[in-house]
Design an enzyme around this catalytic site. Structure first.
Site, PDB file in Angstrom:
ATOM      1  N   THR A 173      -0.351   6.906  -2.623  1.00 44.77           N
ATOM      2  CA  THR A 173      -0.536   5.536  -2.135  1.00 44.77           C
ATOM      3  C   THR A 173      -0.591   4.520  -3.277  1.00 44.77           C
ATOM      4  O   THR A 173      -1.010   4.821  -4.382  1.00 44.77           O
ATOM      5  CB  THR A 173      -1.872   5.397  -1.369  1.00 44.77           C
ATOM      6  N   ARG A 200      -2.887   3.561 -16.795  1.00 42.30           N
ATOM      7  CA  ARG A 200      -1.855   2.751 -16.124  1.00 42.30           C
ATOM      8  C   ARG A 200      -2.539   1.598 -15.377  1.00 42.30           C
ATOM      9  O   ARG A 200      -3.522   1.783 -14.672  1.00 42.30           O
ATOM     10  CB  ARG A 200      -1.073   3.618 -15.138  1.00 42.30           C
ATOM     11  N   GLY A 222      -1.784  -1.551 -12.664  1.00 38.35           N
ATOM     12  CA  GLY A 222      -0.808  -2.091 -11.719  1.00 38.35           C
ATOM     13  C   GLY A 222      -0.839  -3.609 -11.700  1.00 38.35           C
ATOM     14  O   GLY A 222      -1.297  -4.257 -12.645  1.00 38.35           O
ATOM     15  N   ASP A 223      -0.369  -4.160 -10.590  1.00 43.08           N
ATOM     16  CA  ASP A 223      -0.277  -5.617 -10.476  1.00 43.08           C
ATOM     17  C   ASP A 223      -1.587  -6.285 -10.057  1.00 43.08           C
ATOM     18  O   ASP A 223      -1.796  -7.470 -10.315  1.00 43.08           O
ATOM     19  CB  ASP A 223       0.813  -5.999  -9.467  1.00 43.08           C
ATOM     20  N   THR A 275       0.248  -6.060  -2.093  1.00 44.36           N
ATOM     21  CA  THR A 275      -0.104  -4.644  -2.105  1.00 44.36           C
ATOM     22  C   THR A 275       1.206  -3.862  -2.205  1.00 44.36           C
ATOM     23  O   THR A 275       2.265  -4.394  -1.893  1.00 44.36           O
ATOM     24  CB  THR A 275      -0.848  -4.222  -0.819  1.00 44.36           C
ATOM     25  N   GLY A 276       1.101  -2.619  -2.611  1.00 45.25           N
ATOM     26  CA  GLY A 276       2.315  -1.806  -2.755  1.00 45.25           C
ATOM     27  C   GLY A 276       2.595  -1.537  -4.218  1.00 45.25           C
ATOM     28  O   GLY A 276       1.705  -1.691  -5.075  1.00 45.25           O
TER      29      GLY A 276
HETATM   30  N1  GLY Z   1      -0.515  -2.655  -6.015  1.00 42.01           N
HETATM   31  C1  GLY Z   1      -1.396  -1.720  -6.566  1.00 42.01           C
HETATM   32  C2  GLY Z   1      -0.880  -1.001  -7.718  1.00 42.01           C
HETATM   33  O1  GLY Z   1       0.316  -0.842  -7.875  1.00 42.01           O
HETATM   34  O2  GLY Z   1      -1.683  -0.561  -8.516  1.00 42.01           O
END
Ligand code: GLY
Length: 365
Positions: free
Chosen positions: A207, A238, A240-241, A261-262
């Site tokens: 996810t 790592r 994310g956004d 999200t995503g």
């Molecule tokens: N949108 C959450 C991530 O890629 O960490």
């Protein structure tokens, strides 16, 4: 097929709700996993609370929920089995922002991002520094890995077979012919078939869930937050956004707010939330602004649907006048045998409800 034939236009896509009011009123939107968050945020707005405090209190419920495996406590871990959280906040009235990334052992990272915004001269603190910052403020440290998330992590490790069928985390060369699910049962003998199936489904479809929550109050003030455990099985460190101001979240008090999200990697490469707010500044409605951002993601792959089909990404936008939208790259996704459309949560004063996202590309079953 010519490129323009499959790039579905906003007009052809199912139209997400767009509420237009005469003047600002209390409204909260979020990703689909935020119905409770929206309700909580609305409660704070109705009591006259600040918009940022409202969304942070809202998403705290999701961060605390062990059953949401994409946010906070219970989030799926990195490849080493350690949960690392990212979050950001933006406060429209003061135009301030705060963020934390790769935070271990601290559950409520949206609140921590707000603390960075309010109590430091910085915008982002990451990793061990963020945990130490939280410790300095007396925030308790906990193990964020639940048994459920650990099972999914083990299922992922067991599913990493090479083409010859070797994997150090399942059975040995000398073992009878066992299946990975059976090996998992040796660790969790009480686990139901459904739990084991869920763990392997998570292993195969990691996810990038996340919650983004945006609020507008009747004074026209706006704020937002995005909080996540990020990509499951990620390389440690790592980011994310979600904690990147302008990608996972952006608020401009004069225009509106947006979040995502995503798959964060796609969003970081085109600064989605900022792009959407700028689109709205230049006259696009929230849905058109989100779909335009999704088109830029498709363009980054030269509109190659085979590549685009390997991920999902969703945007949410709330304009200063109360108009709002959610939009997804794809029309839906197939999980456990059926096609589910993408939705987002809305609360405009009553009970929270789910509305359908508009979409750019139609996904066939
Ligand atoms: N949108 C959450 C991530 O890629 O960490």
């Amino acid at each position: 097929m010519r490129r323009r034939d499959w790039l579905i236009s906003a007009a052809a896509a199912p139209v997400a709700a767009q509420a237009m009011q005469a003047g600002p009123k209390n409204i909260v939107i979020s990703s689909a996993n935020g119905q409770n968050a929206c309700a909580k945020a609305m409660e704070v707005l109705k009591a006259g609370g600040d918009t940022l405090e409202a969304v942070v209190q809202g998403v705290t419920l999701v961060e605390d929920d062990p059953n949401d495996t994409s946010v906070g406590y219970g989030g799926l871990p990195n490849e080493e089995g350690i949960v690392e959280l990212d979050a950001s906040v933006m406060h429209g009235p003061t135009r301030r922002a705060g963020a934390v990334a790769s935070v271990r052992n601290i559950k409520n990272v949206a609140r921590l991002a707000k603390l960075v915004m309010e109590q430091t001269d910085h915008v982002m603190i990451v990793g061990e520094g963020a945990t130490r910052f939280a410790r300095a403020w007396g925030i308790p440290e906990i193990n964020l890995l639940t048994e459920r998330a650990r099972m999914a992590w083990m299922a992922w490790k067991q599913s990493l077979r090479d083409p010859e069928g070797h994997n150090n985390w399942t059975d040995g060369l000398d073992a009878p012919d066992t299946k990975a699910a059976a090996a998992l049962r040796t660790i969790w003998p009480e686990a139901s078939d459904e739990m084991i199936a869920w763990a392997f489904d998570m292993a195969r479809h990691p996810t990038t869930g996340t919650i983004n929550c945006l609020a507008l109050n009747s004074k026209g003030e706006m704020s937002g937050t995005t909080t996540t455990s990020g990509l499951a099985w990620k390389i440690p460190g790592r980011v994310g956004d979600s904690p990147i101001i302008g990608a996972g979240l952006y608020v401009d008090q004069e225009v509106g707010a947006a979040g995502s999200t995503g798959r964060g990697e796609e969003n970081i490469r085109m600064a989605g939330a900022h792009t959407i707010v700028e689109n709205m500044r230049h006259g696009m409605d929230p849905q058109a602004a989100c779909l335009d951002a999704l088109k830029r993601i498709a363009r980054n792959y030269n509109n190659d649907q085979k590549k685009l089909n390997q991920f999902d990404i969703n945007f949410y936008a709330l304009r200063k006048d109360g108009a709002y939208a959610g939009a997804s790259l794809w029309s839906g996704r197939v999980r456990r045998g059926y096609m589910a459309s993408f939705e987002f949560s809305v609360n405009d004063g009553g009970a929270s409800r789910l509305e359908k996202c508009a979409w750019l590309l139609e996904r066939k079953a």
